[in-house]
Design a protein around this motif. Sequence first.
Motif, PDB file in Angstrom:
ATOM      1  N   ALA A 149      13.219  27.532  62.795  1.00 37.99           N
ATOM      2  CA  ALA A 149      12.752  28.816  63.331  1.00 37.99           C
ATOM      3  C   ALA A 149      11.301  29.083  62.947  1.00 37.99           C
ATOM      4  O   ALA A 149      10.916  28.933  61.792  1.00 37.99           O
ATOM      5  CB  ALA A 149      13.647  29.949  62.837  1.00 37.99           C
ATOM      6  N   VAL A 150      10.517  29.491  63.942  1.00 33.07           N
ATOM      7  CA  VAL A 150       9.130  29.906  63.744  1.00 33.07           C
ATOM      8  C   VAL A 150       9.017  31.342  64.232  1.00 33.07           C
ATOM      9  O   VAL A 150       9.385  31.648  65.368  1.00 33.07           O
ATOM     10  CB  VAL A 150       8.155  29.005  64.514  1.00 33.07           C
ATOM     11  CG1 VAL A 150       6.725  29.527  64.403  1.00 33.07           C
ATOM     12  CG2 VAL A 150       8.244  27.567  63.999  1.00 33.07           C
ATOM     13  N   ALA A 151       8.532  32.234  63.390  1.00 30.86           N
ATOM     14  CA  ALA A 151       8.517  33.661  63.695  1.00 30.86           C
ATOM     15  C   ALA A 151       7.569  33.987  64.845  1.00 30.86           C
ATOM     16  O   ALA A 151       6.483  33.407  64.967  1.00 30.86           O
ATOM     17  CB  ALA A 151       8.129  34.462  62.457  1.00 30.86           C
ATOM     18  N   ASN A 162      11.213  23.328  69.689  1.00 26.68           N
ATOM     19  CA  ASN A 162      10.812  22.733  70.955  1.00 26.68           C
ATOM     20  C   ASN A 162      11.069  23.724  72.093  1.00 26.68           C
ATOM     21  O   ASN A 162      12.144  23.736  72.683  1.00 26.68           O
ATOM     22  CB  ASN A 162      11.573  21.428  71.217  1.00 26.68           C
ATOM     23  CG  ASN A 162      10.943  20.618  72.335  1.00 26.68           C
ATOM     24  OD1 ASN A 162      10.420  21.163  73.298  1.00 26.68           O
ATOM     25  ND2 ASN A 162      10.996  19.294  72.215  1.00 26.68           N
ATOM     26  N   PRO A 163      10.079  24.554  72.421  1.00 27.26           N
ATOM     27  CA  PRO A 163      10.295  25.590  73.435  1.00 27.26           C
ATOM     28  C   PRO A 163      10.687  25.046  74.805  1.00 27.26           C
ATOM     29  O   PRO A 163      11.450  25.692  75.523  1.00 27.26           O
ATOM     30  CB  PRO A 163       8.936  26.305  73.495  1.00 27.26           C
ATOM     31  CG  PRO A 163       8.306  26.044  72.169  1.00 27.26           C
ATOM     32  CD  PRO A 163       8.760  24.671  71.775  1.00 27.26           C
ATOM     33  N   HIS A 164      10.191  23.871  75.198  1.00 29.73           N
ATOM     34  CA  HIS A 164      10.531  23.330  76.510  1.00 29.73           C
ATOM     35  C   HIS A 164      11.998  22.915  76.566  1.00 29.73           C
ATOM     36  O   HIS A 164      12.691  23.175  77.561  1.00 29.73           O
ATOM     37  CB  HIS A 164       9.628  22.149  76.853  1.00 29.73           C
ATOM     38  CG  HIS A 164       8.263  22.564  77.296  1.00 29.73           C
ATOM     39  ND1 HIS A 164       7.296  21.661  77.661  1.00 29.73           N
ATOM     40  CD2 HIS A 164       7.711  23.781  77.450  1.00 29.73           C
ATOM     41  CE1 HIS A 164       6.203  22.315  78.019  1.00 29.73           C
ATOM     42  NE2 HIS A 164       6.435  23.598  77.885  1.00 29.73           N
ATOM     43  N   VAL A 165      12.479  22.287  75.517  1.00 28.38           N
ATOM     44  CA  VAL A 165      13.902  21.924  75.461  1.00 28.38           C
ATOM     45  C   VAL A 165      14.748  23.188  75.454  1.00 28.38           C
ATOM     46  O   VAL A 165      15.797  23.257  76.130  1.00 28.38           O
ATOM     47  CB  VAL A 165      14.198  21.066  74.224  1.00 28.38           C
ATOM     48  CG1 VAL A 165      15.710  20.909  74.025  1.00 28.38           C
ATOM     49  CG2 VAL A 165      13.540  19.701  74.357  1.00 28.38           C
ATOM     50  N   GLU A 166      14.315  24.194  74.745  1.00 29.01           N
ATOM     51  CA  GLU A 166      15.054  25.455  74.699  1.00 29.01           C
ATOM     52  C   GLU A 166      15.133  26.093  76.081  1.00 29.01           C
ATOM     53  O   GLU A 166      16.180  26.637  76.469  1.00 29.01           O
ATOM     54  CB  GLU A 166      14.392  26.397  73.694  1.00 29.01           C
ATOM     55  CG  GLU A 166      14.509  25.898  72.263  1.00 29.01           C
ATOM     56  CD  GLU A 166      13.580  26.599  71.277  1.00 29.01           C
ATOM     57  OE1 GLU A 166      13.189  27.755  71.548  1.00 29.01           O
ATOM     58  OE2 GLU A 166      13.232  25.995  70.241  1.00 29.01           O
ATOM     59  N   ARG A 203      25.258  31.236  63.209  1.00 31.46           N
ATOM     60  CA  ARG A 203      25.817  30.055  62.549  1.00 31.46           C
ATOM     61  C   ARG A 203      26.868  29.355  63.396  1.00 31.46           C
ATOM     62  O   ARG A 203      27.087  28.149  63.250  1.00 31.46           O
ATOM     63  CB  ARG A 203      26.428  30.457  61.201  1.00 31.46           C
ATOM     64  CG  ARG A 203      25.416  30.742  60.103  1.00 31.46           C
ATOM     65  CD  ARG A 203      26.089  30.811  58.745  1.00 31.46           C
ATOM     66  NE  ARG A 203      27.018  31.935  58.656  1.00 31.46           N
ATOM     67  CZ  ARG A 203      26.685  33.138  58.210  1.00 31.46           C
ATOM     68  NH1 ARG A 203      25.442  33.382  57.836  1.00 31.46           N
ATOM     69  NH2 ARG A 203      27.576  34.114  58.148  1.00 31.46           N
ATOM     70  N   THR A 204      27.544  30.105  64.270  1.00 34.64           N
ATOM     71  CA  THR A 204      28.686  29.545  65.000  1.00 34.64           C
ATOM     72  C   THR A 204      28.380  29.233  66.467  1.00 34.64           C
ATOM     73  O   THR A 204      29.273  28.807  67.194  1.00 34.64           O
ATOM     74  CB  THR A 204      29.874  30.514  64.923  1.00 34.64           C
ATOM     75  OG1 THR A 204      29.484  31.799  65.429  1.00 34.64           O
ATOM     76  CG2 THR A 204      30.354  30.655  63.484  1.00 34.64           C
ATOM     77  N   HIS A 205      27.138  29.444  66.904  1.00 39.26           N
ATOM     78  CA  HIS A 205      26.761  29.159  68.281  1.00 39.26           C
ATOM     79  C   HIS A 205      25.589  28.190  68.305  1.00 39.26           C
ATOM     80  O   HIS A 205      24.631  28.339  67.537  1.00 39.26           O
ATOM     81  CB  HIS A 205      26.389  30.446  69.023  1.00 39.26           C
ATOM     82  CG  HIS A 205      27.561  31.327  69.312  1.00 39.26           C
ATOM     83  ND1 HIS A 205      28.203  32.053  68.322  1.00 39.26           N
ATOM     84  CD2 HIS A 205      28.220  31.590  70.468  1.00 39.26           C
ATOM     85  CE1 HIS A 205      29.211  32.727  68.862  1.00 39.26           C
ATOM     86  NE2 HIS A 205      29.243  32.468  70.151  1.00 39.26           N
ATOM     87  N   GLY A 206      25.671  27.223  69.187  1.00 41.40           N
ATOM     88  CA  GLY A 206      24.638  26.202  69.258  1.00 41.40           C
ATOM     89  C   GLY A 206      23.516  26.549  70.211  1.00 41.40           C
ATOM     90  O   GLY A 206      23.565  27.533  70.940  1.00 41.40           O
ATOM     91  N   HIS A 207      22.481  25.713  70.198  1.00 40.51           N
ATOM     92  CA  HIS A 207      21.336  25.782  71.103  1.00 40.51           C
ATOM     93  C   HIS A 207      20.593  27.112  71.033  1.00 40.51           C
ATOM     94  O   HIS A 207      20.398  27.788  72.052  1.00 40.51           O
ATOM     95  CB  HIS A 207      21.777  25.519  72.551  1.00 40.51           C
ATOM     96  CG  HIS A 207      22.560  24.280  72.750  1.00 40.51           C
ATOM     97  ND1 HIS A 207      22.022  23.018  72.620  1.00 40.51           N
ATOM     98  CD2 HIS A 207      23.878  24.095  73.061  1.00 40.51           C
ATOM     99  CE1 HIS A 207      22.954  22.102  72.859  1.00 40.51           C
ATOM    100  NE2 HIS A 207      24.084  22.736  73.118  1.00 40.51           N
ATOM    101  N   PRO A 208      20.135  27.525  69.861  1.00 41.20           N
ATOM    102  CA  PRO A 208      19.322  28.738  69.819  1.00 41.20           C
ATOM    103  C   PRO A 208      17.992  28.521  70.535  1.00 41.20           C
ATOM    104  O   PRO A 208      17.397  27.436  70.465  1.00 41.20           O
ATOM    105  CB  PRO A 208      19.122  28.973  68.322  1.00 41.20           C
ATOM    106  CG  PRO A 208      19.223  27.605  67.714  1.00 41.20           C
ATOM    107  CD  PRO A 208      20.262  26.896  68.525  1.00 41.20           C
ATOM    108  N   ALA A 209      17.538  29.537  71.233  1.00 45.22           N
ATOM    109  CA  ALA A 209      16.249  29.496  71.929  1.00 45.22           C
ATOM    110  C   ALA A 209      15.433  30.698  71.498  1.00 45.22           C
ATOM    111  O   ALA A 209      15.969  31.795  71.312  1.00 45.22           O
ATOM    112  CB  ALA A 209      16.443  29.499  73.441  1.00 45.22           C
ATOM    113  N   GLY A 210      14.136  30.497  71.361  1.00 40.89           N
ATOM    114  CA  GLY A 210      13.271  31.585  70.945  1.00 40.89           C
ATOM    115  C   GLY A 210      12.749  32.405  72.104  1.00 40.89           C
ATOM    116  O   GLY A 210      12.979  32.089  73.278  1.00 40.89           O
TER     117      GLY A 210
END
Length: 332
Positions: free
Chosen positions: A11-13, A27-31, A178-185
């Motif tokens: 994570a980057v703020a 990786n914002p593009h993958v997100e 913690r219980t969900h995958g693929h977080p995106a910013g």
Amino acid sequence: MRSPLLDLPGAVAAEAPDEGVAAHYGNPHVEQRELVAGRGFVDLSHRGVLRIGGADRLNLLHSLTTQHLSALAPHTATETLVLDPNGRIEHALYLVDDGEALWAHVEPGTAEQAAAFLTKMRFMLDVDPVDVTDEYAVVFEAGPTASAEAARVLVRELPDGTGRELFLPRAELAEYGRTHGHPAGVWADEALRIAAHRPRLGLEVDQRTIPHELGWLDTAVHLNKGCYRGQETVARVENLGHPPRRLVMLHLDGTEERLPAHGAAVLHDGREVGAVTSAARHYELGPIALAVVKRNVPVDAVLEADGVPAGQEVVVPPDAGGSARDRLRRHG
């Protein structure tokens, strides 16, 4: 407030106006690709949350805002605008009613002001607006199928089918992450918003903005309802005039490494004709931006945004509004 999801790996703020949540997780593009594919989530817990209770809540919002809300069915997502008496945009509310209360999320830092305005305007009506940002957080969850959380939290299914917004108890936000995958910013979320031409209060909106300029009539303004604050301006532009400015999407020259800054000048033939409002790097389109420019800027003109060459994609056409006048001309 700082989101606990900033403790997730990578994570980057983010910076203003989205401080408190992650800009990206490596990786914002993958997100972005994951969100488009219907996977992952975006932490929007920095946004404000309102809970508006009381038997008269829908009638009050119907009478004050741009949307037809008096008969809003439970669990139906919509959005509405609060205008000033001159028709300029003051607030944007993203709504869902759970049958007992109307819930809304708003721009960071604006929930208290919005609640105070509704409280002032309720008079003797049974309406109870409360800023519950400290207790509830918003999470966007991508995909066509509601998650298991739908059974225990309020869900706002988006009309475009891209996913849903969860009004999640803030105490449960860390466990959700913690219980969900693929977080995106929010960088990924903003890139997809810009590509979809969706305006945002505080970025596309300034102290002069009226709904016609941003194309908000398509989603947040009902043109066939009774009086509301600022309606005269909306009706006059829709029937007799044209908005002085219009929203465009800019396809930016990809050879430049930098993105135009918010508020940077947009030039046509060396003359300032508008300003950049949002900019991002899209995983397919490359660098893109939204800008508000003068209505009479030719739609095929190559512009310059903060020194970066840019082609236009029309969002709001120059002839927006003026429907009654155009009908009279055709039949005159």
